[in-house]
Design a protein around this motif. Sequence first.
Motif, PDB file in Angstrom:
ATOM      1  N   GLU A 215       0.983  -1.002  -0.050  1.00  0.00           N
ATOM      2  CA  GLU A 215       0.105   0.239  -0.031  1.00  0.00           C
ATOM      3  C   GLU A 215       0.799   1.419  -0.191  1.00  0.00           C
ATOM      4  O   GLU A 215       0.576   2.129  -0.821  1.00  0.00           O
ATOM      5  N   GLY A 216       1.765   1.198   0.801  1.00  0.00           N
ATOM      6  CA  GLY A 216       2.807   2.520   0.913  1.00  0.00           C
ATOM      7  C   GLY A 216       3.431   2.765  -0.395  1.00  0.00           C
ATOM      8  O   GLY A 216       3.532   3.617  -0.934  1.00  0.00           O
ATOM      9  N   ILE A 217       3.949   1.552  -1.172  1.00  0.00           N
ATOM     10  CA  ILE A 217       4.816   1.733  -2.220  1.00  0.00           C
ATOM     11  C   ILE A 217       3.965   2.205  -3.319  1.00  0.00           C
ATOM     12  O   ILE A 217       4.061   3.193  -4.113  1.00  0.00           O
ATOM     13  N   VAL A 218       2.629   1.673  -3.531  1.00  0.00           N
ATOM     14  CA  VAL A 218       1.725   2.086  -4.496  1.00  0.00           C
ATOM     15  C   VAL A 218       1.342   3.616  -4.502  1.00  0.00           C
ATOM     16  O   VAL A 218       1.400   4.316  -5.116  1.00  0.00           O
ATOM     17  N   VAL A 219       0.829   4.079  -3.077  1.00  0.00           N
ATOM     18  CA  VAL A 219       0.376   5.141  -2.906  1.00  0.00           C
ATOM     19  C   VAL A 219       1.512   6.502  -2.848  1.00  0.00           C
ATOM     20  O   VAL A 219       1.261   7.393  -3.522  1.00  0.00           O
ATOM     21  N   HIS A 220       2.759   6.042  -2.714  1.00  0.00           N
ATOM     22  CA  HIS A 220       3.905   7.150  -2.681  1.00  0.00           C
ATOM     23  C   HIS A 220       4.231   7.272  -4.171  1.00  0.00           C
ATOM     24  O   HIS A 220       4.566   8.179  -4.589  1.00  0.00           O
ATOM     25  N   ALA A 221       4.080   6.132  -4.998  1.00  0.00           N
ATOM     26  CA  ALA A 221       4.472   6.132  -6.359  1.00  0.00           C
ATOM     27  C   ALA A 221       3.109   6.979  -7.055  1.00  0.00           C
ATOM     28  O   ALA A 221       3.517   8.026  -8.016  1.00  0.00           O
ATOM     29  N   MET A 222       1.788   6.780  -6.653  1.00  0.00           N
ATOM     30  CA  MET A 222       0.896   7.543  -7.122  1.00  0.00           C
ATOM     31  C   MET A 222       0.833   9.072  -6.875  1.00  0.00           C
ATOM     32  O   MET A 222       0.646  10.064  -7.485  1.00  0.00           O
ATOM     33  N   ALA A 223       1.586   9.372  -5.661  1.00  0.00           N
ATOM     34  CA  ALA A 223       1.565  10.677  -5.044  1.00  0.00           C
ATOM     35  C   ALA A 223       2.716  11.538  -6.177  1.00  0.00           C
ATOM     36  O   ALA A 223       2.487  12.581  -6.365  1.00  0.00           O
ATOM     37  N   GLN A 224       3.733  10.756  -6.346  1.00  0.00           N
ATOM     38  CA  GLN A 224       4.659  11.272  -7.339  1.00  0.00           C
ATOM     39  C   GLN A 224       4.236  11.577  -8.792  1.00  0.00           C
ATOM     40  O   GLN A 224       4.698  12.508  -9.300  1.00  0.00           O
ATOM     41  N   GLY A 225       3.176  10.775  -9.207  1.00  0.00           N
ATOM     42  CA  GLY A 225       2.408  11.034 -10.418  1.00  0.00           C
ATOM     43  C   GLY A 225       1.638  12.742 -10.298  1.00  0.00           C
ATOM     44  O   GLY A 225       1.486  13.072 -11.065  1.00  0.00           O
ATOM     45  N   ILE A 226       1.155  12.547  -9.017  1.00  0.00           N
ATOM     46  CA  ILE A 226       0.422  13.887  -8.776  1.00  0.00           C
ATOM     47  C   ILE A 226       1.403  15.233  -8.796  1.00  0.00           C
ATOM     48  O   ILE A 226       0.931  16.036  -9.318  1.00  0.00           O
ATOM     49  N   ALA A 227       2.517  14.968  -8.211  1.00  0.00           N
ATOM     50  CA  ALA A 227       3.469  15.871  -8.418  1.00  0.00           C
ATOM     51  C   ALA A 227       3.994  16.517  -9.741  1.00  0.00           C
ATOM     52  O   ALA A 227       4.100  17.540 -10.221  1.00  0.00           O
ATOM     53  N   LEU A 228       4.028  15.307 -10.613  1.00  0.00           N
ATOM     54  CA  LEU A 228       4.345  15.608 -12.202  1.00  0.00           C
ATOM     55  C   LEU A 228       3.077  16.087 -12.732  1.00  0.00           C
ATOM     56  O   LEU A 228       3.071  16.195 -14.171  1.00  0.00           O
ATOM     57  N   GLU A 229       1.729  16.212 -12.240  1.00  0.00           N
ATOM     58  CA  GLU A 229       0.624  16.536 -12.713  1.00  0.00           C
ATOM     59  C   GLU A 229       0.130  15.560 -14.033  1.00  0.00           C
ATOM     60  O   GLU A 229      -0.450  15.971 -15.054  1.00  0.00           O
ATOM     61  N   LEU A 230       0.448  14.174 -13.788  1.00  0.00           N
ATOM     62  CA  LEU A 230      -0.132  13.294 -14.746  1.00  0.00           C
ATOM     63  C   LEU A 230      -1.443  13.178 -14.627  1.00  0.00           C
ATOM     64  O   LEU A 230      -2.299  13.337 -13.695  1.00  0.00           O
ATOM     65  N   PRO A 231      -2.230  12.873 -15.699  1.00  0.00           N
ATOM     66  CA  PRO A 231      -3.864  12.861 -15.700  1.00  0.00           C
ATOM     67  C   PRO A 231      -4.147  11.572 -15.247  1.00  0.00           C
ATOM     68  O   PRO A 231      -3.209  10.391 -15.126  1.00  0.00           O
ATOM     69  N   TRP A 232      -5.359  11.429 -14.782  1.00  0.00           N
ATOM     70  CA  TRP A 232      -6.119  10.644 -13.828  1.00  0.00           C
ATOM     71  C   TRP A 232      -5.852   9.186 -14.525  1.00  0.00           C
ATOM     72  O   TRP A 232      -5.496   8.089 -14.051  1.00  0.00           O
ATOM     73  N   ASP A 233      -6.268   9.040 -15.881  1.00  0.00           N
ATOM     74  CA  ASP A 233      -6.210   7.746 -16.609  1.00  0.00           C
ATOM     75  C   ASP A 233      -4.736   7.237 -16.774  1.00  0.00           C
ATOM     76  O   ASP A 233      -4.622   5.995 -16.519  1.00  0.00           O
ATOM     77  N   GLN A 234      -3.944   8.224 -16.782  1.00  0.00           N
ATOM     78  CA  GLN A 234      -2.330   7.502 -16.889  1.00  0.00           C
ATOM     79  C   GLN A 234      -1.873   6.938 -15.356  1.00  0.00           C
ATOM     80  O   GLN A 234      -1.374   6.158 -15.412  1.00  0.00           O
ATOM     81  N   LEU A 235      -2.412   7.903 -14.373  1.00  0.00           N
ATOM     82  CA  LEU A 235      -2.255   7.144 -12.979  1.00  0.00           C
ATOM     83  C   LEU A 235      -3.019   5.733 -12.695  1.00  0.00           C
ATOM     84  O   LEU A 235      -2.323   4.722 -12.199  1.00  0.00           O
ATOM     85  N   GLU A 236      -4.156   5.325 -13.295  1.00  0.00           N
ATOM     86  CA  GLU A 236      -4.682   4.449 -13.321  1.00  0.00           C
ATOM     87  C   GLU A 236      -4.033   3.171 -14.167  1.00  0.00           C
ATOM     88  O   GLU A 236      -3.774   2.131 -13.711  1.00  0.00           O
ATOM     89  N   THR A 237      -3.641   3.504 -15.354  1.00  0.00           N
ATOM     90  CA  THR A 237      -2.689   2.760 -16.169  1.00  0.00           C
ATOM     91  C   THR A 237      -1.422   2.157 -15.463  1.00  0.00           C
ATOM     92  O   THR A 237      -1.282   1.142 -15.366  1.00  0.00           O
ATOM     93  N   GLU A 238      -0.768   3.175 -14.810  1.00  0.00           N
ATOM     94  CA  GLU A 238       0.461   2.668 -14.058  1.00  0.00           C
ATOM     95  C   GLU A 238       0.194   1.917 -13.007  1.00  0.00           C
ATOM     96  O   GLU A 238       0.855   0.826 -12.650  1.00  0.00           O
ATOM     97  N   LEU A 239      -0.787   2.099 -12.234  1.00  0.00           N
ATOM     98  CA  LEU A 239      -1.124   1.140 -10.990  1.00  0.00           C
ATOM     99  C   LEU A 239      -1.746   0.108 -11.338  1.00  0.00           C
ATOM    100  O   LEU A 239      -1.084  -0.984 -10.971  1.00  0.00           O
ATOM    101  N   ASP A 240      -2.360  -0.360 -12.677  1.00  0.00           N
ATOM    102  CA  ASP A 240      -2.822  -1.635 -12.999  1.00  0.00           C
ATOM    103  C   ASP A 240      -1.667  -2.378 -13.536  1.00  0.00           C
ATOM    104  O   ASP A 240      -1.541  -3.518 -13.453  1.00  0.00           O
ATOM    105  N   ALA A 241      -0.844  -1.694 -14.248  1.00  0.00           N
ATOM    106  CA  ALA A 241       0.383  -2.236 -14.638  1.00  0.00           C
ATOM    107  C   ALA A 241       1.304  -2.876 -13.434  1.00  0.00           C
ATOM    108  O   ALA A 241       1.997  -4.000 -13.629  1.00  0.00           O
ATOM    109  N   TYR A 242       1.504  -2.048 -12.477  1.00  0.00           N
ATOM    110  CA  TYR A 242       2.258  -2.568 -11.247  1.00  0.00           C
ATOM    111  C   TYR A 242       1.598  -3.606 -10.712  1.00  0.00           C
ATOM    112  O   TYR A 242       2.275  -4.644 -10.213  1.00  0.00           O
TER     113      TYR A 242
END
Length: 417
Positions: free
Chosen positions: A166-193
């Motif tokens: 949980e910690g690994i995933v959420v911190h990676a997603m937070a990094q995506g937010i810092a880079l202002e990645l769109p939501w669909d890309q965040l979901e794609t990266e999450l599903d890939a992991y």
Amino acid sequence: DSWAQQNLAEERRLFYVAATRARQVLIATAVADAQRQPSRFLVELAGTADLPVGRPAVPGGGKQRGLNIPELIAELRSVAADANAGEPLRAAAVGHLATLALDRVRGAAPDFWWGLPELSTRANLVGPDLPVRVSPSVVEALNRCALGAVLERQGGRGETGESQLEGIVVHAMAQGIALELPWDQLETELDAYLGSTTHLAPWQLARLRRLALSMTRAAQEWYSCAHPPWTVFGSEVEIQAQVPRAEASDELSAHAASRPVQLSGRADWISRNASGEPVIIDFKTGSTVPSKAEAEANPQLAAYQVAIGTAGLPARDRSAVVDGKVADSSAADQGGDAGGAFDTGGAALVYLRKGVPAVRSQAPLTAEQRGVWIGQIRKAADHLTSSAQIATENKYCDFCSVRSVCPVQDEGRQATR
């Protein structure tokens, strides 16, 4: 959404199938700690939210030992050595130990009992003049229970579980937010992991996905509310700083107060407030939100404040967040005074588990507080160097991963006796 409802229905079906396999007695249990909560189905099964907690007590109200080999052997050894236990009981314990030893069960044979052989060495873990590297995330654990923290640091923690994922995933997603990645890309990266994670069952992955998306939305809400007026400096920012010397005291020897100590870690997120001062953010996935007073006394946040207040921020730009490259530490972010001290805007813990951000702040350290925390950091570093560590009982003992070698615990007294 319908996808989540379908997964919940499948989880409930599997729970029902498991429960209906019982013929006479059904025992349903769960683990509840800062990272995990019992299944919602336990409430449905019991018909009430008032569920009993804690280990079942033995007759007479004593504490029940765990159902595992280390605790069994510890109990057998304790009975075998107890002069007041009575000869029949002691003989039975010795017989069970002999049976286990013949089957080569680890720890049953006296030749392998810790505490009996001579110590292999009494040398310190780190030489007297060598630098010690301390992560801000372990300062609290080292000063809370040095033995547990050192053993976990040396490999006693065990394999990565759901809470760590949980910690690994959420911190990676937070990094995506810092880079202002769109939501669909965040979901794609999450599903890939999650697709590459093979040691969890499909229903566990589905639950982790729902939880990760919920916490990511909470992180995004916190980001939107604070920026502006704040601006993002970076996420997963590598911080390194030489810890200033401290005054020797009853808790800190002259050597521990002056030896080279380096703070080294990665801050989850750093923003600049409206005044341009750096604010350290640490995202948390646990369910228990601390009080304001506890956040003010949080050692991890204070250690990061000491590090940035000593060395400043590393010179980097937003693109450096992507690949994790660290700029030359000599090119520190400007803002310090002539004495080498850098101002910070404080720090904060941001709890995400409930789907909405819960923020607990730590004010910028005063000069007096900074001196106290430098002493605490050096005390933690001293624990890392010593040949002997103190085991200290505390509120986290029930969740410790090295209980079986802890002399404070019944199941771990075999380590020294």
